[in-house]
Structure formats: structure tokens, C-alpha cells
Design a protein around this motif. Structure first.
Motif, mmCIF file in Angstrom:
data_model
loop_
_atom_site.group_PDB
_atom_site.id
_atom_site.type_symbol
_atom_site.label_atom_id
_atom_site.label_comp_id
_atom_site.label_asym_id
_atom_site.label_seq_id
_atom_site.Cartn_x
_atom_site.Cartn_y
_atom_site.Cartn_z
ATOM 1 N N ASP A 69 0.895 -1.238 0.046
ATOM 2 C CA ASP A 69 0.384 0.128 -0.141
ATOM 3 C C ASP A 69 0.627 1.734 0.445
ATOM 4 O O ASP A 69 0.750 2.193 -0.341
ATOM 5 N N ARG A 169 1.183 3.351 -3.022
ATOM 6 C CA ARG A 169 1.118 2.960 -4.495
ATOM 7 C C ARG A 169 0.169 3.259 -5.882
ATOM 8 O O ARG A 169 0.639 3.289 -7.055
ATOM 9 N N GLU A 170 -0.873 4.154 -4.541
ATOM 10 C CA GLU A 170 -1.255 4.967 -6.022
ATOM 11 C C GLU A 170 -0.844 5.912 -6.937
ATOM 12 O O GLU A 170 -0.476 6.597 -7.617
ATOM 13 N N SER A 174 0.015 5.762 -11.022
ATOM 14 C CA SER A 174 -0.328 7.041 -12.145
ATOM 15 C C SER A 174 0.751 7.381 -13.223
ATOM 16 O O SER A 174 0.227 8.838 -13.577
#
Length: 261
Positions: A69, A169-170, A174
Motif C-alpha cells: 500500500d 501505491r496509487e 499514476s
């Protein structure tokens, strides 16, 4: 209230871009003693590859595959004295999101970098002022302002290396591929050593997140000695070219490099 099981916890991946079988003992000791943040299980991933960019990417790819995460890149030539460093980084991330970094002392002195102190912990904030030229055209002047501990415990920044950086993580996913890449001058074959700071800049631009620096985290950079927060003042006279000092014990360049890497 029962403790959360391992399955309930979020995942934090430590990414170490290091391919050599030889590693600083002090680094290993300090990383082994880092305490997992509350509510997180921690796993370390060693990045392999032919260059720093590939090693960074490989470590991050392993962490993503594991299901991390949060990702925290740590340099393998550094020492982390505070056992709660990961907790402190996560706490800061919960406050602001984005990217959380820590100051790492530079391993030497670069005379051509105006205003830089010997062994200075490096991160910068970009500030700009506007003026009109003689033809009435708007001119934007950008200035790099070094992040200094005396200016606050938690500061907004724009430029930093990946020595100690935490992000989600996001945010990483991206970013357009490749996440990391080297740049080489086609004439001199000089490799520009900025793949990590460029990665952090791209995260801010492409993911639209902010970079923050926790100046209370004390990182030491490993050389034949451990560079700590006191070195900039102890060796302040090295910034004076007329000073008779043994600069040869650290990486030093008297002018902007055109070759090497």
C-alpha cells in the motif's frame, strides 16, 4: 480489543536499490532495527539491475507485486538511527498524503553549486519572482532555496533525491512508464546522475501530489565515515577555496563536471 492479524494489516514495502552482495554493516544493523508502523506489515525488496534506475524500478516492481500500500525507498549507503522512522514517515503521510522525504547529508562538497554547504543535507524549495524586461515582457526568475532544519520540522519542498522517500501505491502507478530512467549525453557519454530526483519531480507533476520533508529525521550518509547533521558546520571553511583543507577525503569538484558520471 484484539490486535489486528497480519491479514488485516496494510503493507509497507521497503525498496532498496542495491545490487552488490557487499553492503554497509551499519546500514544493515539500522534497517533491521526499524520498527513497523502501527497497522502495517513490512517487507524489504532489493532492487537488481545494471544501473541505479533499473535497480530503483526493480525494487518498486517487487513491492507492487507483493501488494504494498505504501512504498519507502531507502538508500543502502545510509544509516537510520531512529527506530521509529517508518512510523514517523507514515504519520506525516497521513497528515498530508503525497510524498514524504527526509534530509540526507551530501557525501562531500560541490564548489560550483552556489550557496551549498559542505556535507549539506539536501532538499530544495523552488521560489519564483516576476519582473518585466525592457520590452515589457514578463520574465519569471526561479530560485532554489535549500531546506534547512532551522526553518521548521516539516516543510514543503520541490526537489529531493530518493534516499528516504515514502509514497503510496496509487501515486506510483499514476506515473507513466518508465518510472525511472537514465540520461546519457550522446556526445560525451556522460551519465547525468539525476534519475532519482527526476522521478520525484515527475510524481509531483504527473500525479499532482506535494513533496514534504520531515527535517527531524536524522539520516547519516556512509563514506569511510558516517556523515551526520554536524558536518556542514564542522567543515564550513571548506566552502572557501583559499582554505587549506583536505577536500580529497570526500567527493569534490571545483567546477561543473562535463565528463564522468
Amino acid at each position: 480489543m484484539t490486535d489486528r492479524t497480519e491479514e488485516d494489516k496494510k503493507k509497507l514495502g521497503i525498496c532498496v536499490p542495491w545490487d552488490s552482495p557487499f553492503v554497509f554493516t551499519k546500514f544493515t544493523e539500522s534497517v533491521m532495527n526499524l520498527q513497523p508502523p502501527d497497522g502495517y506489515v513490512v517487507n524489504a525488496f532489493w532492487g537488481h539491475g545494471w544501473c541505479p534506475a533499473r535497480r530503483h524500478a526493480d525494487a518498486c516492481e517487487q513491492a507492487i507485486q507483493w501488494g504494498a500500500d505504501l512504498l519507502c525507498i531507502l538508500g543502502a549507503d545510509q544509516v537510520y538511527p531512529q527506530q521509529d522512522m517508518l512510523q514517523r514517515l507514515v504519520d506525516r503521510w497521513k497528515q498530508t498524503g503525497g510524498i514524504i522525504g527526509a534530509l540526507v547529508p551530501f557525501r562531500g562538497f560541490v564548489q560550483w553549486n552556489e550557496g551549498m554547504r559542505p556535507f549539506e543535507p539536501l532538499a530544495w524549495r523552488i521560489e519564483a519572482d516576476n519582473e518585466l524586461d525592457d520590452n515589457g515582457k514578463l520574465v519569471i526568475n526561479e530560485h532554489r532555496r535549500p531546506i534547512r532544519r532551522e526553518d521548521g520540522d516539516f516543510q514543503r519542498a520541490h526537489l529531493i533525491g530518493t534516499g528516504v522517500t515514502l509514497f503510496s501505491r496509487e501515486v506510483l502507478l499514476s506515473l507513466k512508464l518508465p518510472w525511472f530512467y537514465e540520461r546519457v549525453d550522446p556526445e560525451s557519454f556522460h551519465r547525468v546522475a539525476d534519475q532519482d530526483s527526476r522521478f520525484i519531480s515527475r510524481l509531483q507533476i504527473e500525479a499532482g501530489v506535494a513533496l514534504w520533508v520531515d527535517t527531524t529525521i536524522q539520516v547519516r550518509h556512509a563514506n569511510v565515515f558516517l556523515i551526520d547533521n554536524t558536518y556542514s558546520e564542522r567543515f564550513a571553511d571548506w566552502a572557501d577555496p583559499a582554505t587549506d583543507s583536505d577536500r580529497a577525503i570526500c567527493r569534490f569538484r571545483a567546477e561543473l563536471p562535463t565528463t564522468g558520471g
